[in-house]
Design an enzyme around this catalytic site. Structure first.
Site, PDB file in Angstrom:
ATOM      1  N   ASP A  73     -31.806 -49.394  -5.936  1.00 42.40           N
ATOM      2  CA  ASP A  73     -31.998 -49.645  -4.510  1.00 42.40           C
ATOM      3  C   ASP A  73     -32.094 -48.310  -3.766  1.00 42.40           C
ATOM      4  O   ASP A  73     -31.637 -47.271  -4.258  1.00 42.40           O
ATOM      5  CB  ASP A  73     -30.868 -50.511  -3.928  1.00 42.40           C
ATOM      6  N   GLU A 143     -26.083 -50.035  -4.342  1.00 44.12           N
ATOM      7  CA  GLU A 143     -25.277 -48.827  -4.211  1.00 44.12           C
ATOM      8  C   GLU A 143     -25.326 -48.275  -2.803  1.00 44.12           C
ATOM      9  O   GLU A 143     -24.333 -47.796  -2.275  1.00 44.12           O
ATOM     10  CB  GLU A 143     -25.759 -47.746  -5.195  1.00 44.12           C
TER      11      GLU A 143
HETATM   12 ZN    ZN Z   1     -27.773 -42.486  -4.844  1.00 42.43          ZN
END
Ligand code: ZN
Length: 388
Positions: A73, A143
């Site tokens: 992501d 994340e």
């Molecule tokens: Zn990163």
């Protein structure tokens, strides 16, 4: 065979802004299946959050087991018209690969995948010539935002399957200015809280009937800010408490407010745990408040504990691989913000080494193509030494 640049371009062309996957994990699944990996796609979710796709892939069944971790992501592009090349174009110009995620961290993932594929090709399709050892990929799509449906749950899922990790390389952009300048071997912990001071609300013209919390909270802020939490440790700089806002929520100029609050954050080193840190701050607060000031702290939940991978055989082999390709002796650092390494560290020693972070999260995020080639060779050097 897939090279790092073409894998990175394929990944960048998937606009996988958290929590969207946009096909990014399919790119990895196809490549890894083709190389003989057993690939698992697992979706995690919980009430109030978006479902997120994650990937775990492994080749080999025995120890030692090295895992490459990362996230597909990315943060949003921002003003797309401000980019000199489309944020999701994967354009290459003048030796640079452009696009969101080029350094944070689709480029790093692409290098690890390319390195592993080349390593396997050199060893008859196995991690080591004698057939022993395992290599895996632990890739999350959560994340950059809340980090709830990603690495934490993926590690729990893997542990429930009986997966055991011996070492981890996380390909976050660890280098500050030049490839090879820095390996992250730990991170400080992060703990936030709010300090409340209760007074008695009243009219400013009759202060004897009120108790003003504003001067009192000021005294407490000074007391808590002034006294150092420690003076640093072997691997870490000193812990630090910073107040980030002070508020009474009072729109009236003729009212003494009834309560004042101040938010703060502490970045703490390995001389503390979350529990001992809270105890220390609360003791200091009690001392500064005495019997007169009514003060308390509300701590925010935090899953950001301090961790460090102590220098040893694993960091030595990574350093040797980096020095061979870049001619630099990387610094072993614990500076900077948090990453998923804080979660992985509960399962095995983890180091962070990836591309140069200078343009991460910026307009025109980009990496020199030559860095992709060098990082791939560094990861190959780590694998070669690890399974030698
Ligand atoms: Zn990163």
């Amino acid at each position: 065979m897939a090279d790092a640049l073409s894998i990175a371009r394929d990944l960048i062309r998937c606009p996988s802004v958290t929590p969207a996957d946009a096909g990014a994990l399919d790119v990895l699944e196809n490549i890894l299946k083709g190389a003989g990996f057993e690939v698992h796609r697992v979706t995690f979710g919980e009430p109030g959050t978006a479902d997120v796709d994650n990937l775990f892939a492994r080749i080999g069944t025995s120890a030692p087991h090295i895992t490459f971790a990362g996230h597909t992501d990315v943060v949003p592009a921002g003003d797309e018209s401000a980019w000199s090349h489309g944020a999701f174009s994967g354009d290459v110009k003048d030796g640079y690969l452009y696009g969101r995620g080029a350094v944070d961290m689709k480029g790093g993932i692409a290098c690890s995948v390319a390195a592993v594929l080349q390593h396997l090709a050199d060893h008859g399709g196995k991690p080591a010539h004698d057939g022993s050892g395992s290599i895996s990929f632990l890739i999350t799509g959560d994340e950059e935002d809340i980090s709830v449906n990603g690495t934490v749950k993926l590690l729990q899922w893997a542990a429930a399957r009986g997966e055991k990790f011996d070492h981890c390389v996380l390909g976050e952009p660890s280098n500050v200015e030049t490839l090879g300048d820095c390996i992250k071997i730990g991170r400080r912990g992060s703990q936030s809280g709010t300090l409340y001071v209760d007074g008695i609300q009243g009219h400013v013209a009759y202060p004897h009937r009120a108790a003003n919390p504003v001067p009192d909270i000021s005294r407490l802020i000074v007391a808590l800010s002034d006294e150092p939490l420690d003076h640093g440790s072997a691997q870490f700089q000193a812990s630090h408490l910073e107040f980030t806002s002070v508020d009474v929520g009072n729109p009236a100029g003729n009212v003494i407010p009834g309560q004042a609050r101040a938010k703060f954050n502490i970045r703490f080193n390995d001389l503390h745990t979350q529990a001992t840190l809270k105890e220390l701050v609360e003791q200091r607060l009690a001392k500064a408040a005495g019997n007169r000031i009514r003060a308390r702290i509300a701590w925010e939940p935090s899953n950001s504990n301090v961790f460090v991978t102590k220098p040893g055989a694993f960091t030595d082999l990574a350093m040797a691989a980096i020095e061979e390709i870049t001619g630099r002796q990387p610094e072993l650092s614990t500076s900077g913000g948090t990453s998923d390494a804080r979660f992985i560290s509960g399962y095995c020693p983890v180091i962070e080494f990836g591309l140069v972070g200078q343009t991460m999260h910026q307009i025109d995020e980009r990496t020199p193509v030559v860095d992709l080639e060098k990082l791939t060779r560094i990861y190959r050097g780590i694998l070669h030494r690890y399974f030698a």
